[in-house]
Design a protein around this motif. Structure first.
Motif, PDB file in Angstrom:
ATOM      1  N   SER A 153      25.570 -67.593 -53.223  1.00 42.59           N
ATOM      2  CA  SER A 153      24.938 -66.531 -54.010  1.00 42.59           C
ATOM      3  C   SER A 153      24.529 -65.366 -53.127  1.00 42.59           C
ATOM      4  O   SER A 153      24.712 -64.195 -53.483  1.00 42.59           O
ATOM      5  CB  SER A 153      23.718 -67.089 -54.752  1.00 42.59           C
ATOM      6  N   ALA A 156      27.587 -63.366 -52.103  1.00 42.54           N
ATOM      7  CA  ALA A 156      28.058 -62.530 -53.210  1.00 42.54           C
ATOM      8  C   ALA A 156      27.152 -61.321 -53.408  1.00 42.54           C
ATOM      9  O   ALA A 156      27.617 -60.202 -53.648  1.00 42.54           O
ATOM     10  CB  ALA A 156      28.128 -63.357 -54.495  1.00 42.54           C
ATOM     11  N   GLN A 157      25.824 -61.547 -53.310  1.00 48.77           N
ATOM     12  CA  GLN A 157      24.884 -60.442 -53.459  1.00 48.77           C
ATOM     13  C   GLN A 157      25.077 -59.411 -52.351  1.00 48.77           C
ATOM     14  O   GLN A 157      25.072 -58.199 -52.603  1.00 48.77           O
ATOM     15  CB  GLN A 157      23.451 -60.974 -53.422  1.00 48.77           C
ATOM     16  N   ARG A 160      28.225 -57.439 -52.920  1.00 50.27           N
ATOM     17  CA  ARG A 160      28.060 -56.470 -54.009  1.00 50.27           C
ATOM     18  C   ARG A 160      27.218 -55.279 -53.559  1.00 50.27           C
ATOM     19  O   ARG A 160      27.522 -54.132 -53.875  1.00 50.27           O
ATOM     20  CB  ARG A 160      27.408 -57.150 -55.211  1.00 50.27           C
TER      21      ARG A 160
END
Length: 347
Positions: A153, A156-157, A160
């Protein structure tokens, strides 16, 4: 495309693994003569197919079936394997009640029951130790799974955020370059025309208004970009707080993030740096992160490091290049059992 193909393959492999395990247990029960009651044997083995989805319920069903089977005369050691597998799955649960309360109750109940059949040492103590080892292995597995989920997670954060930051900077530069260049050319040409041409007072007044409007437009473009930078920095701060909460839930001790009072572009970079350093700490087995501020210098220490940890990855190299472009410097490296990242921000 790859993810769409991989997920069904993983599910199929897991299904075949569970079916193979059930078949193996069934064969062991049959060969060893463990089964006293066929329905109870089925109740011990069949629920294991759902132990990952419903670990608490499966543990209750399997443990009860095992207890009854024991009272009916099941004495083979292999008869405890289904209960151990169910206990291992429940120990990996994210629920503290299941992980501690339910697992302890099931392990004690089975150990006490075995103690009445085999004696306190060969039955109760051996069973208690065996269930304890299985429980510890399950807890470790659950912790590692939650850490991997938190890292995935976090990655991915971060990806992004980097993509959003890069896109925002690209659009801001394009807006600034195009509009500012165009308006500047208009202002220069109009100013030259004002000084070289002969205008009557009304026309000269109109030219002055055009020049004034152009200067205001150029200032507004710069203010809009500064406001965009400020809003992006505030959003990055909110994302960082949520990201650090996830890392804390995964077991990393992270104190409050210090306030350096940086301008928007550097403040956004600061949030990215803290998130990257904290993520790396958890990824490399660290248990804590500490911050230290001295003027415009920020130090982020984490540890303890394992013997194989000690090289910076792509994230830190990219951040070092970004900070150098702003006029600062980023250094990182191993310091004993600590990993230290030091950022020097420009004045």
């Amino acid at each position: 495309m790859t993810s769409l193909i991989t997920r069904p393959m993983v599910r199929d492999a897991r299904l075949w693994l569970e079916l193979s395990l059930a078949a193996l247990l069934t064969g062991l029960f049959a060969i060893s003569g463990t089964v006293v009651s066929a329905p109870l044997g089925v109740a011990q083995i069949l629920p294991l197919l759902w132990r990952r989805r419903h670990p608490a319920l499966v543990l209750v069903v399997v443990a009860l079936a095992t207890l009854v089977h024991l009272r009916l005369g099941m004495w083979r050691v292999v008869g405890y394997l289904p209960a151990m597998l169910a206990l291992h799955a429940a120990a990996a649960s994210g629920s503290r009640g299941v992980r501690l309360g339910l697992c302890a109750a099931a392990g004690l109940a089975l150990s006490v029951s075995d103690a009445t059949l085999r004696g306190p040492v060969e039955g109760g103590l051996v069973s208690l130790v065996s269930f304890g080892v299985v429980w510890v292995m399950g807890v470790e597995r659950g912790q590692h799974a939650r850490e991997r989920a938190a890292l995935a997670s976090a990655a991915a954060q971060n990806a992004r955020l980097r993509a959003e930051s890069a896109e925002r900077e690209r659009l801001a530069r394009r807006l600034h370059d195009n509009l500012a260049a165009t308006v500047t050319v208009m202002l220069v040409q109009t100013e030259a025309l004002r000084h070289t041409a002969t205008f009557a007072p009304p026309e000269r007044e109109r030219v002055d208004r055009v020049l004034s409007a152009g200067r205001v437009a150029l200032a507004e473009v710069r203010e809009a970009i500064a406001d965009l930078d400020g809003r992006a920095a505030a959003h990055a701060g909110q994302e960082l707080a949520a990201h650090l909460d996830r890392l804390r839930a995964a077991g990393l001790a992270v104190p409050a993030v210090p306030d350096l009072d940086l301008p928007p572009p550097l403040e956004e970079f600061f949030h990215r740096l803290v998130g990257e350093a904290a993520t790396n700490a958890l990824r490399h087995g660290g248990a804590w992160v500490e911050f230290a501020v001295a003027g415009r210098v920020l130090s982020i220490a984490s540890g303890p490091l394992g013997p194989s940890s000690g090289s910076g990855g792509y994230g830190l190299r990219s951040l070092a290049a970004d900070l150098e472009a702003y006029g600062g410097a980023l250094a990182y490296g191993r310091d004993g059992e600590r990993w230290v990242v030091t950022a020097t921000f420009p004045e």
